[in-house]
Write an enzyme that holds these catalytic residues in place. Structure first.
Site, PDB file in Angstrom:
ATOM      1  N   HIS A 266     -52.866  -5.784   2.834  1.00 51.30           N
ATOM      2  CA  HIS A 266     -51.483  -5.647   2.335  1.00 51.30           C
ATOM      3  C   HIS A 266     -50.900  -4.346   2.882  1.00 51.30           C
ATOM      4  CE1 HIS A 266     -48.040  -6.203  -0.166  1.00 51.30           C
ATOM      5  NE2 HIS A 266     -48.535  -5.942  -1.367  1.00 51.30           N
ATOM      6  N   HIS A 307     -49.278 -13.228   8.711  1.00 51.88           N
ATOM      7  CA  HIS A 307     -48.572 -13.068   7.432  1.00 51.88           C
ATOM      8  C   HIS A 307     -48.698 -14.375   6.642  1.00 51.88           C
ATOM      9  CE1 HIS A 307     -45.402 -12.142   4.535  1.00 51.88           C
ATOM     10  NE2 HIS A 307     -45.518 -10.889   4.923  1.00 51.88           N
ATOM     11  N   ASP A 365     -46.128  -4.094   9.427  1.00 53.50           N
ATOM     12  CA  ASP A 365     -47.032  -2.931   9.544  1.00 53.50           C
ATOM     13  C   ASP A 365     -47.396  -2.595  10.976  1.00 53.50           C
ATOM     14  OD1 ASP A 365     -48.302  -4.281   6.627  1.00 53.50           O
ATOM     15  OD2 ASP A 365     -47.472  -2.265   6.755  1.00 53.50           O
TER      16      ASP A 365
HETATM   17  C1  SDX Z   1     -48.010  -7.017   4.215  1.00 52.00           C
HETATM   18  O1  SDX Z   1     -46.984 -10.857   1.265  1.00 52.00           O
HETATM   19  C2  SDX Z   1     -46.172  -9.992   1.756  1.00 52.00           C
HETATM   20  O2  SDX Z   1     -44.985 -10.172   1.755  1.00 52.00           O
HETATM   21  C3  SDX Z   1     -46.842  -8.733   2.303  1.00 52.00           C
HETATM   22  C4  SDX Z   1     -45.918  -7.761   3.036  1.00 52.00           C
HETATM   23  C5  SDX Z   1     -44.893  -7.127   2.100  1.00 52.00           C
HETATM   24  O3  SDX Z   1     -43.864  -6.645   2.588  1.00 52.00           O
HETATM   25  O4  SDX Z   1     -45.212  -7.010   0.883  1.00 52.00           O
HETATM   26  O5  SDX Z   1     -45.246  -8.426   4.107  1.00 52.00           O
HETATM   27  C6  SDX Z   1     -46.707  -6.596   3.636  1.00 52.00           C
HETATM   28  O6  SDX Z   1     -48.992  -7.020   3.525  1.00 52.00           O
HETATM   29  C7  SDX Z   1     -48.043  -7.528   5.640  1.00 52.00           C
HETATM   30  C8  SDX Z   1     -49.467  -8.025   6.068  1.00 52.00           C
HETATM   31  C9  SDX Z   1     -50.292  -6.811   6.469  1.00 52.00           C
HETATM   32  N1  SDX Z   1     -51.690  -7.183   6.692  1.00 52.00           N
HETATM   33  C10 SDX Z   1     -52.243  -7.186   7.931  1.00 52.00           C
HETATM   34  O7  SDX Z   1     -51.606  -6.962   8.967  1.00 52.00           O
HETATM   35  C11 SDX Z   1     -53.749  -7.457   7.940  1.00 52.00           C
HETATM   36  C12 SDX Z   1     -54.087  -8.481   9.058  1.00 52.00           C
HETATM   37  N2  SDX Z   1     -53.547  -9.794   8.647  1.00 52.00           N
HETATM   38  C13 SDX Z   1     -54.436 -10.693   7.941  1.00 52.00           C
HETATM   39  O8  SDX Z   1     -55.441 -10.141   7.185  1.00 52.00           O
HETATM   40  C14 SDX Z   1     -53.725 -11.915   7.387  1.00 52.00           C
HETATM   41  O9  SDX Z   1     -52.924 -12.395   8.388  1.00 52.00           O
HETATM   42  C15 SDX Z   1     -52.919 -11.781   6.115  1.00 52.00           C
HETATM   43  C16 SDX Z   1     -53.703 -11.161   5.013  1.00 52.00           C
HETATM   44  C17 SDX Z   1     -51.676 -10.953   6.358  1.00 52.00           C
HETATM   45  C18 SDX Z   1     -52.476 -13.183   5.704  1.00 52.00           C
HETATM   46  O10 SDX Z   1     -53.617 -13.845   5.291  1.00 52.00           O
HETATM   47  P1  SDX Z   1     -53.569 -15.417   4.897  1.00 52.00           P
HETATM   48  O11 SDX Z   1     -52.199 -15.890   4.709  1.00 52.00           O
HETATM   49  O12 SDX Z   1     -54.542 -15.612   3.784  1.00 52.00           O
HETATM   50  O13 SDX Z   1     -54.045 -16.101   6.181  1.00 52.00           O
HETATM   51  P2  SDX Z   1     -55.549 -16.440   6.511  1.00 52.00           P
HETATM   52  O14 SDX Z   1     -56.385 -15.240   6.273  1.00 52.00           O
HETATM   53  O15 SDX Z   1     -55.904 -17.700   5.804  1.00 52.00           O
HETATM   54  O16 SDX Z   1     -55.494 -16.687   8.088  1.00 52.00           O
HETATM   55  C19 SDX Z   1     -55.139 -17.956   8.595  1.00 52.00           C
HETATM   56  C20 SDX Z   1     -55.962 -18.052   9.867  1.00 52.00           C
HETATM   57  C21 SDX Z   1     -57.457 -17.764   9.644  1.00 52.00           C
HETATM   58  O17 SDX Z   1     -58.165 -18.505  10.627  1.00 52.00           O
HETATM   59  P3  SDX Z   1     -58.824 -19.944  10.156  1.00 52.00           P
HETATM   60  O18 SDX Z   1     -59.745 -19.662   8.984  1.00 52.00           O
HETATM   61  O19 SDX Z   1     -57.669 -20.840   9.799  1.00 52.00           O
HETATM   62  O20 SDX Z   1     -59.593 -20.410  11.400  1.00 52.00           O
HETATM   63  O21 SDX Z   1     -55.525 -17.053  10.813  1.00 52.00           O
HETATM   64  C22 SDX Z   1     -56.596 -16.132  11.058  1.00 52.00           C
HETATM   65  C23 SDX Z   1     -57.611 -16.305   9.950  1.00 52.00           C
HETATM   66  O22 SDX Z   1     -58.916 -16.000  10.433  1.00 52.00           O
HETATM   67  N3  SDX Z   1     -55.981 -14.798  11.012  1.00 52.00           N
HETATM   68  C24 SDX Z   1     -56.251 -13.810  11.865  1.00 52.00           C
HETATM   69  C25 SDX Z   1     -55.413 -12.745  11.469  1.00 52.00           C
HETATM   70  N4  SDX Z   1     -54.695 -13.105  10.397  1.00 52.00           N
HETATM   71  C26 SDX Z   1     -55.046 -14.369  10.110  1.00 52.00           C
HETATM   72  N5  SDX Z   1     -57.092 -13.729  12.909  1.00 52.00           N
HETATM   73  C27 SDX Z   1     -57.099 -12.540  13.566  1.00 52.00           C
HETATM   74  N6  SDX Z   1     -56.333 -11.463  13.269  1.00 52.00           N
HETATM   75  C28 SDX Z   1     -55.477 -11.538  12.212  1.00 52.00           C
HETATM   76  N7  SDX Z   1     -54.705 -10.494  11.913  1.00 52.00           N
END
Ligand code: SDX
Length: 430
Positions: A266, A307, A365
């Site tokens: 997050h 996201h 971010d």
């Molecule tokens: C913020 O919710 C909000 O509005 C948050 C926010 C706000 O203003 O409040 O926008 C602020 O928190 C932005 C997000 C910041 N976080 C990051 O940048 C961390 C990296 N991102 C991930 O951890 C992830 O993308 C999330 C946590 C942001 C979203 O997670 P989800 O929606 O649970 O998605 P997921 O983990 O289920 O991923 C879907 C797929 C997965 O692969 P499969 O299992 O389907 O094969 O995409 C892959 C994940 O492995 N994936 C990534 C990835 N993010 C998702 N693979 C590599 N790198 C990544 N960054």
């Protein structure tokens, strides 16, 4: 509007369950699933990806189209034409202020920037290198001990004075975290300065000399706060709402939101992005890190990408990237090696089929950390800056909930633990 129904039929059940469908003004309509309880079922939605936890009029996001609006105003317009405090007024009150309201709001916030002197002794209890988010969690929660005169959550005036205090004092608290970390004296707010100028004054000023504030940097900080102001029912805002649903005081609810924001998935991602870029170290290593990010057996993820809601560009990232270019250009840092790595990483990721197929775009971010580093804000302060900007969103959602009929939030579960079994005395266990 004709009432729409959803019919849920379940194998082995003769009578379907009839559910009401409620219309949204924008985005997805919702299906009220509460009747399933009466038929002995819970709904199941881990991570709440398909769940509307509440009704709100504050912020609208369309993840497929990359749309973000606060009270109907697109984020691109607010970022270009508004400023952080005006956007705070909008998010908190529902309308843009007129000229008098704008000046009055600026003055209200300006005259609440100071903290009770006892807060300083509170800071001295933390290790010299305590993470600013650890201090903010504690300090904001402790603020309720200073304002016993205005903690009646059912009094609209108390709710508003608390909102003003939190918006006004977060920059002062955040700057104190930084000063504590570097062992410098705390700087008092200078109420002749604007909100973001004042923050820079408290962050980088010192009692021994006047510190010039670069207007381009001040504008960039104001934009950083504005772009982080609110984002619908994200993890930290949902935490604030859940804490508030028990009737807890707003300071402790915002402290709970700060705790949730700290996580690297997050708001902690901005610090994690910088640490990742430093770890990559050179554009020639990018391919290896992208390979690792795609490897299911490797926990490494590209921080700043992906996201839960945006399956298109995060509109804030687009504005952030422009701000990044402006700040680095102004500061003559265009050949910043980390910026080079970030831009190359973005290009590679956006062309890679894994990221395209999973719709993983840069989020808010990804570039914010590069701007903050260019301004001279230390990495450990990044999430505290995010929390400062997001405070208005947290307290506005809390206020929206408390101003309307609400119930304590109490989700259920899918239990898959052991069936009933008899207790065995310890001398008879295997
Ligand atoms: C913020 O919710 C909000 O509005 C948050 C926010 C706000 O203003 O409040 O926008 C602020 O928190 C932005 C997000 C910041 N976080 C990051 O940048 C961390 C990296 N991102 C991930 O951890 C992830 O993308 C999330 C946590 C942001 C979203 O997670 P989800 O929606 O649970 O998605 P997921 O983990 O289920 O991923 C879907 C797929 C997965 O692969 P499969 O299992 O389907 O094969 O995409 C892959 C994940 O492995 N994936 C990534 C990835 N993010 C998702 N693979 C590599 N790198 C990544 N960054």
């Amino acid at each position: 509007m004709t009432e729409r129904k959803a019919i849920l039929t379940i194998d082995g059940e003769d009578t379907p369950i009839v559910l009401n469908v409620y219309p949204a003004t924008l985005g997805q309509d919702v299906i009220d699933v509460s009747p399933v309880l009466g038929r002995g079922y819970f709904t199941f939605d881990q991570g709440f990806a398909s769940t509307a936890s509440t009704e709100s009029k504050i912020t609208y996001i369309d993840g497929d189209k990359g749309i973000l609006m606060h009270r109907g105003y697109p984020i691109e317009e607010l970022a270009e034409k508004s400023d952080y405090l005006e956007t705070c007024f909008l998010i908190l009150n529902g309308e843009l202020p007129n000229a008098k309201e704008k000046v009055d709001f600026q003055n209200i916030i300006r005259t609440h920037t100071m903290l009770n002197r006892s807060v300083e002794s509170f800071f001295s209890g933390f290790r010299y290198d305590a993470h600013p988010m650890a201090i903010l969690c504690g300090a904001v929660g402790a603020m309720s001990s200073f304002y016993h005169d205005s903690l009646d959550i059912n009094d609209p005036h108390h709710r508003m004075i608390t909102a003003h205090r939190l918006i006004a004092k977060m920059p002062t608290l955040a700057a104190m975290c930084h000063k504590h970390f570097i062992g410098q004296p705390y700087m008092y707010p200078d109420n002749s300065l604007g909100y973001s100028e004042n923050f820079l004054h408290m962050m980088f000023g010192n009692p021994c000399e006047e510190k010039e504030i670069n207007p381009v940097v001040a504008k960039a900080v104001d934009k950083l706060f504005l772009l982080h102001a609110d984002h619908e029912q994200n993890a930290s805002t949902s935490t604030v709402r859940l804490a508030g649903s028990s009737g807890a005081n707003p300071f402790s609810c915002v402290a709970a939101g700060i705790a949730a924001l700290w996580g690297p998935a997050h708001g902690g991602a901005n610090q994690a992005v910088l640490e990742m870029l430093k770890q990559i170290g050179d554009v020639k290593h990018i391919d290896n890190f992208v390979k690792r990010a795609k490897d299911k057996d490797d926990p490494f993820r590209l921080m700043g990408f992906g996201h839960r809601v945006y399956k298109n560009f995060d509109p804030r990232a687009v504005v952030m990237k422009k701000t990044c270019d402006a700040v680095l250009g102004e500061l003559g840092l265009f050949d910043d090696p980390l910026l080079k790595i970030a831009k190359r990483l973005e290009t590679i990721a956006l062309e890679d089929e894994y990221f395209v197929e999973k719709k993983l775009y840069p989020n808010v971010d990804f570039y914010s950390g590069i701007i903050m580093k260019a301004i001279g804000i230390p990495t450990e302060m990044f999430t505290a800056i995010f929390a400062t900007g997001r405070t208005v969103g947290w307290i506005s959602h809390w206020n929206e909930m408390i101003s309307n009929p609400y119930r304590i939030g109490r989700p259920r579960q899918l239990y898959t633990g052991p069936l009933k079994r008899e207790y065995v005395p310890v001398d008879q266990r295997g």
